[in-house]
Write a protein that holds these residues in place. Sequence first.
Motif: not given
Length: 185
Positions: A79-101
Motif C-alpha cells: 500500500m505504501l508503494v502504491e501511495l508513493h507511486e500515486q502521490r510522491g516523487y521518485m526521490n521520496e520513497i524512503d520517506l513513505f516507508i519511514a512513515q510506517a516504522v
Amino acid sequence: MQSFFEKITSLFSLMSPASPEREVFVQSALKWSVKGTDYKTGHPDLHQKIAQVFWREKNYIMARQHFIHSRDGSGCAAMLVELHEQRGYMNEIDLFIAQAVLHGELAVFTILCNRYQISLNRDPYYRQYLDKIGQLFFNIPSPRPRNQGLFGSLLQSFFNGLEDDDSDDEQRNTASTSHAAQELD
C-alpha cells in the motif's frame, strides 16, 4: 471469529465513505474485537480487513493507520508503494516507508531519526512532525524555542507581560472577593 470479521468488513464496505456513522461503526467493531484478548487497539486481523477496504477506496491515510495495527507487513508495504507511486516523487520513497516504522519504541525511534536525518532534512516540517510524535508517543519534552531574533524576543516579552497582567488581575479579583465575603460575615 474470522467469519465475524468478514461480516463486519463486508457491512463496513457497504457504508458510504462520507457517512459519519461509518467511523462510529469501526470504533465499535474494534472495541468489540478486543474482548477476551490482550489487544488494546483492536484485533490485528480486523484492522487488516478494514485497512484493505480503505486501500480499495484509495483512502491511503486511513489504510496506513489500520495496517500499522495489523500483522500484515507486506500488505502495508504494498500500500505504501502504491501511495508513493500515486502521490510522491521518485526521490521520496524512503520517506513513505519511514512513515510506517516511526511509531515503536523510543530507542528505535531515535535510531531511525538519526539514520534518516539526511532524508528527513529535505522537508523542514518533518522536524516539527517528529518533535510532535516524540511528545505524543514517547513523552519527550517539547524542544526549547530557538533564538527568534529581536522581533521574536519582543513579541515573547509582550505575551509574557500579558500573562503576568492576567495573573495579577486574577490575584486582585481573588483578594477582593475574599475581602467582600469577610465583610458580609
